[in-house]
Design a protein around this motif. Structure first.
Motif, mmCIF file in Angstrom:
data_model
loop_
_atom_site.group_PDB
_atom_site.id
_atom_site.type_symbol
_atom_site.label_atom_id
_atom_site.label_comp_id
_atom_site.label_asym_id
_atom_site.label_seq_id
_atom_site.Cartn_x
_atom_site.Cartn_y
_atom_site.Cartn_z
ATOM 1 N N ILE A 1 45.287 39.236 46.519
ATOM 2 C CA ILE A 1 44.246 39.828 45.664
ATOM 3 C C ILE A 1 42.874 39.783 46.311
ATOM 4 C CG2 ILE A 1 45.467 39.391 43.506
ATOM 5 C CD1 ILE A 1 43.913 36.830 43.176
ATOM 6 N N TYR A 2 42.794 39.375 47.553
ATOM 7 C CA TYR A 2 41.538 39.392 48.302
ATOM 8 C C TYR A 2 40.466 38.516 47.626
ATOM 9 C CZ TYR A 2 43.756 43.144 50.917
ATOM 10 O OH TYR A 2 44.626 43.864 51.681
ATOM 11 N N TRP B 1 29.698 48.687 44.394
ATOM 12 C CA TRP B 1 29.717 47.651 43.340
ATOM 13 C C TRP B 1 28.304 47.299 42.896
ATOM 14 C CZ3 TRP B 1 28.863 42.050 43.958
ATOM 15 C CH2 TRP B 1 29.160 41.333 42.790
ATOM 16 N N SER C 1 37.615 39.126 45.954
ATOM 17 C CA SER C 1 37.142 39.392 44.583
ATOM 18 C C SER C 1 38.134 38.881 43.552
ATOM 19 C CB SER C 1 36.914 40.893 44.390
ATOM 20 O OG SER C 1 35.799 41.339 45.127
ATOM 21 N N GLY C 2 39.417 39.116 43.790
ATOM 22 C CA GLY C 2 40.425 38.637 42.851
ATOM 23 C C GLY C 2 40.472 37.125 42.786
ATOM 24 N N GLN D 1 32.349 49.449 49.767
ATOM 25 C CA GLN D 1 32.726 48.823 48.502
ATOM 26 C C GLN D 1 31.563 48.008 47.933
ATOM 27 O OE1 GLN D 1 36.425 46.682 48.460
ATOM 28 N NE2 GLN D 1 37.496 48.226 49.695
ATOM 29 N N ASN E 1 35.268 46.884 44.149
ATOM 30 C CA ASN E 1 34.973 45.942 45.232
ATOM 31 C C ASN E 1 36.144 44.972 45.372
ATOM 32 O OD1 ASN E 1 33.796 44.346 47.177
ATOM 33 N ND2 ASN E 1 32.215 43.495 45.833
ATOM 34 N N ARG E 2 37.176 45.400 46.109
ATOM 35 C CA ARG E 2 38.366 44.573 46.261
ATOM 36 C C ARG E 2 38.153 43.475 47.287
ATOM 37 N NH1 ARG E 2 43.928 46.286 49.092
ATOM 38 N NH2 ARG E 2 42.384 47.321 50.397
ATOM 39 N N ASP F 1 35.062 43.957 39.167
ATOM 40 C CA ASP F 1 35.936 45.130 39.130
ATOM 41 C C ASP F 1 36.558 45.303 40.518
ATOM 42 O OD1 ASP F 1 37.182 47.574 38.963
ATOM 43 O OD2 ASP F 1 35.550 48.548 37.856
ATOM 44 N N THR F 2 37.796 44.865 40.662
ATOM 45 C CA THR F 2 38.445 44.924 41.969
ATOM 46 C C THR F 2 38.817 46.341 42.360
ATOM 47 O OG1 THR F 2 40.577 44.425 40.919
ATOM 48 C CG2 THR F 2 39.320 42.569 41.798
ATOM 49 N N GLY F 3 38.763 47.255 41.401
ATOM 50 C CA GLY F 3 38.988 48.649 41.748
ATOM 51 C C GLY F 3 37.843 49.225 42.540
#
Length: 539
Positions: A360-361, A514, A363-364, A510, A465-466, A461-463
């Motif tokens: 999930i990188y 963001w 940000s996740g 990204q 800035n993943r 928001d990972t969509g």
């Protein structure tokens, strides 16, 4: 009745008659309500008292019986039955002058704004040996309380006439019989106005009673005193108050710490407020060489004591750096609640503190750290990437610094110095003060951040800035906007290898996308540097 005189009785068969007659013979006895509290005495004290009372049939007397609970609770039992406008406490082995109440009432009526009237007293050592107990005419209750808590004024209840209205139900009433007078007076006088001194020795405090609390072994008295004050500090902090102690709080904490390091090393575990308070004490709060010497000794002692900071959740972000993650966890788990957030490593990290997640990188992982801290009630989150390196000698320093930082409400972000050769980013450089630099920018390889501040950017928001670039900039921005310090600690250094492993153009894209979704956000590269020295607030 105008004055309620409260007299606890326990084991005073030899002295109760003189005490009772000195009170019952008061020149203004018509204005006095006498409350005698039988604190489960096993001798003939009550029989002697009842015989004396037969000689004074016109007095307003109340006798309360209870199981032995100690002096503080006996006084409280009498206080709950009191109806007078003023309260006067008298110890049952002491005696008073027959005009004591009259003289103190005269002073109270001449100064209706006064909430407390106090007089001089004698400490009676037997025979002709006595010593005068005298205090300056401080003028107001708050000043008296401050000087009392610094042991510059006498914190006795028995030579003070105090308005009953100051005895509120929400006060902390001590249960331990050592310096319980000071603990209660500190709260009473914090809400009081003027105080008036009667410059006459009207009270006689007996010192030749071998059974009295004040004659017990000094070491036990000191520890009991520390426990009383620490109970008070804990009580006030749970209520969100500290005003009754005011400027004297550092003096009280230092005194309790000095007692703990010599006589009761378990006190910091028994009272976490003591450890937290000692960690935040500063040299500038003390002036005397004696206090500075004690502060040095106490700081060294508390710094070497084992600890576990339950305020910090330590999250180790891991991707294919299993050995390093495990090493970090082994180093930090004894001191913090630690979890390895494993982002799809191959093979998965095998350790009891590891939690296996999808890839999930950054940000996740940040979102997961924020969720765990919020649900677990942690006020601080420590976030570090597993590819960091640190020397063994810096680990203890790191732990203790972070514990101290986590108690300071004015700190927004903290990190050790980092980068190749321990050089921080150019935007992280600012003046050095006490080994800690204040700055307006912090890089994101290692953070200690308040959970509440982390919530300014999470969930991310990972969509959009993943990869997680720009999180450090956003946190720095909000910390500065809210007037919180950003600290880069030069005394602790970590090494971060060069290169992110990401496509920089995609990461920049990204990040900028963001940034546009954050209301009121400005790029912190354009902000002024943080100014002023680092200050740690009082508890």
């Amino acid at each position: 009745m105008t004055v309620s005189v409260i007299v606890p009785i326990y084991g005073v068969q030899a002295w109760i008659e003189r005490c009772a007659r000195s009170l019952l013979n008061q020149s203004v006895w018509q204005e006095i309500e006498y409350i005698f509290v039988n604190d489960g005495t096993t001798d003939a004290s009550m029989e002697v008292l009842e015989a004396v009372l037969k000689d004074y049939p016109g007095r307003q007397v109340t006798i309360i019986g209870q199981e032995n609970a100690g002096l503080p609770q006996a006084r409280l039992a009498g206080l709950r039955r009191a109806r007078g406008e003023y309260i006067l406490h008298v110890d049952s082995d002491d005696w008073v002058e027959e005009n004591m109440v009259e003289r103190m009432l005269e002073a109270a009526r001449a100064h209706p704004e006064a909430d407390m009237v106090f007089c001089q007293a004698y400490k009676e050592f037997g025979g002709d040996r006595r010593r005068l107990v005298d205090d300056k005419p401080w003028g107001d209750c708050r000043t008296f309380a401050r000087e009392m808590l610094r042991f510059r004024a006498h914190g006795y209840l028995w030579n003070k006439l105090i308005k009953r209205s100051l005895y509120r139900d929400d006060l902390f009433y001590p249960t331990i019989g050592m310096h319980e007078d000071m603990v209660l007076l500190a709260q009473l006088l914090a809400g009081g106005g003027a105080c008036v001194k009667v410059p006459e020795p009207l009270y006689h405090y007996r010192q030749d009673n071998a059974a009295a609390m004040s004659r017990q072994k000094k070491e036990k008295r000191d520890v009991d005193s520390a426990r009383n004050f620490l109970q008070l500090i804990s009580f006030l902090q749970e209520k969100g108050e500290a005003e009754p102690l005011g400027e004297a709080l550092p003096d009280i904490l230092l005194r309790c710490g000095w007692i703990a390091c010599r006589l009761a090393p378990s006190l910091p575990e028994e009272f976490p407020v003591l450890r937290r308070g000692l960690l935040l004490l500063r040299t500038c709060e003390f002036r005397s060489p004696k206090q500075l010497f004690r502060l040095c000794r106490v700081k060294k002692w508390i710094g070497n004591a084992p600890f576990h900071c339950d305020r910090i959740l330590c999250c180790i972000f891991n991707y294919n750096e299993n050995d390093s993650s495990i090493a970090w966890s082994e180093r930090l788990s004894p001191c913090f609640d630690t979890v390895i957030l494993d982002s799809g490593s191959q093979p998965p990290c095998q350790h009891p503190t590891a939690v296996h997640l999808d890839n999930i990188y950054y940000s996740g992982l940040m979102n997961e750290a924020y969720r765990r801290a919020r649900e677990g009630g942690y006020p601080w989150v420590m976030i570090l990437t597993s590819d960091l390196g640190i020397r063994d000698r810096h680990v203890p320093r790191l732990r203790r610094t972070m514990e101290r930082i986590s108690l300071a409400s004015n700190v927004g972000l903290y990190q050790p110095a980092n980068g190749i050769f321990s050089r921080s980013h150019s935007k992280s450089k600012a003046r050095l003060w006490g080994g800690i630099r204040s700055t307006n920018f912090q890089e994101g390889w290692f953070h200690l951040v308040p959970t509440e501040l982390l919530g300014r950017i999470c969930p991310i928001d990972t969509g959009i800035n993943r990869l997680g670039w720009g999180l450090d900039m956003a946190l720095s921005f909000f910390a500065n906007r809210e007037g919180r310090l950003i600290l880069v600690d030069s005394s602790v250094r970590v090494h971060h290898p060069s290169g992110s492993g990401y496509n920089q153009d995609e990461a920049d894209r990204q990040m900028k996308a963001w940034f546009k979704t954050i209301p009121g956000f400005r790029d912190p590269f354009h902000m002024e540097k943080a100014r002023g020295p680092v200050r740690y607030p009082k508890l």
